[in-house]
Scaffold this motif. Structure first.
Motif, PDB file in Angstrom:
ATOM      1  N   GLY A  81       0.786  -1.216   0.000  1.00 51.61           N
ATOM      2  CA  GLY A  81       0.000   0.000   0.000  1.00 51.61           C
ATOM      3  C   GLY A  81       0.821   1.271   0.000  1.00 51.61           C
ATOM      4  N   GLN A  82       2.132   1.156   0.215  1.00 54.94           N
ATOM      5  CA  GLN A  82       2.955   2.359   0.279  1.00 54.94           C
ATOM      6  C   GLN A  82       3.017   3.051  -1.086  1.00 54.94           C
ATOM      7  OE1 GLN A  82       3.850  -0.783   1.258  1.00 54.94           O
ATOM      8  NE2 GLN A  82       5.655  -0.666   2.560  1.00 54.94           N
ATOM      9  N   GLU A  83       3.050   4.368  -1.053  1.00 57.71           N
ATOM     10  CA  GLU A  83       3.039   5.167  -2.277  1.00 57.71           C
ATOM     11  C   GLU A  83       4.199   4.809  -3.200  1.00 57.71           C
ATOM     12  OE1 GLU A  83       1.428   7.642  -4.967  1.00 57.71           O
ATOM     13  OE2 GLU A  83       0.558   7.156  -2.999  1.00 57.71           O
ATOM     14  N   LYS A  84       5.357   4.438  -2.635  1.00 52.41           N
ATOM     15  CA  LYS A  84       6.523   4.169  -3.478  1.00 52.41           C
ATOM     16  C   LYS A  84       6.330   2.948  -4.371  1.00 52.41           C
ATOM     17  CE  LYS A  84       8.983   1.557   0.151  1.00 52.41           C
ATOM     18  NZ  LYS A  84      10.231   1.504   0.962  1.00 52.41           N
ATOM     19  N   TYR A  85       5.348   2.083  -4.035  1.00 57.79           N
ATOM     20  CA  TYR A  85       5.083   0.903  -4.857  1.00 57.79           C
ATOM     21  C   TYR A  85       3.941   1.127  -5.851  1.00 57.79           C
ATOM     22  CZ  TYR A  85       8.054  -1.694  -1.629  1.00 57.79           C
ATOM     23  OH  TYR A  85       9.109  -2.143  -0.868  1.00 57.79           O
ATOM     24  N   HIS A  86       3.312   2.312  -5.791  1.00 55.21           N
ATOM     25  CA  HIS A  86       2.120   2.534  -6.604  1.00 55.21           C
ATOM     26  C   HIS A  86       2.381   2.332  -8.094  1.00 55.21           C
ATOM     27  CE1 HIS A  86      -1.733   4.190  -7.815  1.00 55.21           C
ATOM     28  NE2 HIS A  86      -1.089   4.964  -8.679  1.00 55.21           N
ATOM     29  N   SER A  87       3.541   2.790  -8.551  1.00 59.40           N
ATOM     30  CA  SER A  87       3.812   2.750  -9.987  1.00 59.40           C
ATOM     31  C   SER A  87       3.937   1.340 -10.538  1.00 59.40           C
ATOM     32  CB  SER A  87       5.089   3.536 -10.308  1.00 59.40           C
ATOM     33  OG  SER A  87       6.206   2.955  -9.652  1.00 59.40           O
ATOM     34  N   VAL A  88       4.187   0.351  -9.677  1.00 58.29           N
ATOM     35  CA  VAL A  88       4.341  -1.022 -10.166  1.00 58.29           C
ATOM     36  C   VAL A  88       3.152  -1.911  -9.812  1.00 58.29           C
ATOM     37  CG1 VAL A  88       6.852  -0.917 -10.104  1.00 58.29           C
ATOM     38  CG2 VAL A  88       5.615  -1.763  -8.095  1.00 58.29           C
ATOM     39  N   CYS A  89       2.190  -1.381  -9.064  1.00 59.43           N
ATOM     40  CA  CYS A  89       1.072  -2.225  -8.631  1.00 59.43           C
ATOM     41  C   CYS A  89       0.234  -2.715  -9.810  1.00 59.43           C
ATOM     42  CB  CYS A  89       0.183  -1.479  -7.636  1.00 59.43           C
ATOM     43  SG  CYS A  89       0.755  -1.647  -5.923  1.00 59.43           S
ATOM     44  N   HIS A  90       0.194  -1.919 -10.895  1.00 57.19           N
ATOM     45  CA  HIS A  90      -0.605  -2.365 -12.041  1.00 57.19           C
ATOM     46  C   HIS A  90      -0.063  -3.670 -12.616  1.00 57.19           C
ATOM     47  CE1 HIS A  90       2.749  -0.410 -14.125  1.00 57.19           C
ATOM     48  NE2 HIS A  90       2.412  -1.110 -15.186  1.00 57.19           N
ATOM     49  N   LEU A  91       1.222  -3.950 -12.387  1.00 53.02           N
ATOM     50  CA  LEU A  91       1.784  -5.214 -12.858  1.00 53.02           C
ATOM     51  C   LEU A  91       1.173  -6.386 -12.107  1.00 53.02           C
ATOM     52  CD1 LEU A  91       5.563  -4.184 -13.040  1.00 53.02           C
ATOM     53  CD2 LEU A  91       3.913  -4.294 -14.926  1.00 53.02           C
ATOM     54  N   TYR A  92       0.761  -6.165 -10.855  1.00 52.02           N
ATOM     55  CA  TYR A  92       0.192  -7.237 -10.047  1.00 52.02           C
ATOM     56  C   TYR A  92      -1.290  -7.447 -10.313  1.00 52.02           C
ATOM     57  CZ  TYR A  92       4.603  -6.768  -7.539  1.00 52.02           C
ATOM     58  OH  TYR A  92       5.942  -6.700  -7.222  1.00 52.02           O
ATOM     59  N   TYR A  93      -2.030  -6.358 -10.605  1.00 58.36           N
ATOM     60  CA  TYR A  93      -3.455  -6.570 -10.852  1.00 58.36           C
ATOM     61  C   TYR A  93      -3.774  -6.811 -12.324  1.00 58.36           C
ATOM     62  CZ  TYR A  93      -3.950  -1.436 -11.722  1.00 58.36           C
ATOM     63  OH  TYR A  93      -3.834  -0.145 -12.178  1.00 58.36           O
ATOM     64  N   ARG A  94      -2.767  -6.758 -13.177  1.00 60.42           N
ATOM     65  CA  ARG A  94      -3.001  -7.101 -14.582  1.00 60.42           C
ATOM     66  C   ARG A  94      -3.475  -8.546 -14.676  1.00 60.42           C
ATOM     67  NH1 ARG A  94       2.066  -6.073 -18.147  1.00 60.42           N
ATOM     68  NH2 ARG A  94       1.446  -3.917 -17.701  1.00 60.42           N
ATOM     69  N   GLY A  95      -4.535  -8.773 -15.415  1.00 63.35           N
ATOM     70  CA  GLY A  95      -5.061 -10.121 -15.581  1.00 63.35           C
ATOM     71  C   GLY A  95      -5.895 -10.618 -14.416  1.00 63.35           C
ATOM     72  N   ALA A  96      -6.249  -9.722 -13.490  1.00 61.30           N
ATOM     73  CA  ALA A  96      -7.050 -10.150 -12.335  1.00 61.30           C
ATOM     74  C   ALA A  96      -8.496 -10.408 -12.744  1.00 61.30           C
ATOM     75  CB  ALA A  96      -7.003  -9.086 -11.244  1.00 61.30           C
ATOM     76  N   HIS A  97      -9.125 -11.341 -12.058  1.00 63.10           N
ATOM     77  CA  HIS A  97     -10.551 -11.607 -12.241  1.00 63.10           C
ATOM     78  C   HIS A  97     -11.388 -10.875 -11.201  1.00 63.10           C
ATOM     79  CE1 HIS A  97      -8.424 -15.175 -13.892  1.00 63.10           C
ATOM     80  NE2 HIS A  97      -9.282 -15.023 -14.863  1.00 63.10           N
ATOM     81  N   ALA A  98     -10.769 -10.529 -10.066  1.00 62.43           N
ATOM     82  CA  ALA A  98     -11.499  -9.844  -8.989  1.00 62.43           C
ATOM     83  C   ALA A  98     -10.535  -8.984  -8.187  1.00 62.43           C
ATOM     84  CB  ALA A  98     -12.184 -10.858  -8.070  1.00 62.43           C
TER      85      ALA A  98
END
Length: 215
Positions: A80-97
């Motif tokens: 949840g830290q702001e410094k990780y925000h820019s890479v979080c989209h890599l983790y939710y890519r392809g998510a179903h929920a």
């Protein structure tokens, strides 16, 4: 406009071969310290522990049996830290929920969850991902800053699932993950029905429509 669609669920059969099985990717998004890791740990391990901030992303799995389906949830707990925000989209890519988690004692955390929703809306069309808004830490009700009605009304306005939970007291933790799984499976059924519509009733009258008696 969505840039990438959520992938189809990985489908198969249960180990005994008697019922369909699906694998779904579920991501937890929200501010640091809202309890994402504790929620995931409580759900998978049925235990509570105070967690240090997640570094990048952690991964857990859980299998549950619904009425006629086995579902395996692959749970991605993002930092949840702001410094990780820019890479979080890599983790939710392809998510179903996705579970958008906020802390009921922090209005700012709800605002942050709303921003995460905006990010998801850029990535997915509405019917491509199941999203639940989760107000965590109901065990701290005496310190509540976000009314349940506020979260519920926002979720309703955006057609999100909504539930309040407590990882510490195990309040509605299983229920929120089960609700997400049930909605995912229900969508599979709707997609299957759309691909293979039922044949028209052969007894249904054809032509311009029924005529009145005696005409």
């Amino acid at each position: 406009m969505a840039q990438r669609a959520a992938p189809e669920a990985v489908a198969g059969t249960s180990l005994d071969g008697t019922q369909p099985a699906y694998i779904y990717k579920v991501v937890l998004l929200g501010n640091t310290s809202v309890g994402k890791s504790s929620l995931a740990y409580r759900y998978v391990k049925n235990d509570f522990k105070e967690s240090l901030p997640t570094m990048g992303c952690s991964f857990l799995t859980q299998t549950l049996c619904l009425e006629a389906t086995t579902v395996r949830l692959e749970i991605w707990d993002t930092a949840g830290q702001e410094k990780y925000h820019s890479v979080c989209h890599l983790y939710y890519r392809g998510a179903h929920a996705a579970l958008l988690v906020y802390d009921i004692t922090s209005k700012e955390s709800l605002s942050r969850a709303k921003l995460w929703l905006q990010e998801l809306e850029k990535e997915f069309l509405h019917d491509e991902i199941v999203i639940a808004l989760v107000g965590n830490k109901t065990d701290l009700a005496a310190e509540r800053k976000v009314a349940a009605e506020e979260g519920e009304e926002f979720a309703k306005s955006k057609s999100l699932l909504y539930m309040e939970t407590s990882a510490k007291s195990n309040h509605q933790v299983n229920e929120v993950f089960t609700a997400v799984a049930q909605e995912l499976v229900a969508r599979e059924g709707r997609k299957a029905a759309a691909r293979h519509p039922a044949p028209p009733d052969l007894q249904e009258p054809r032509g311009p429509g029924p005529r009145c008696c005696g005409l």
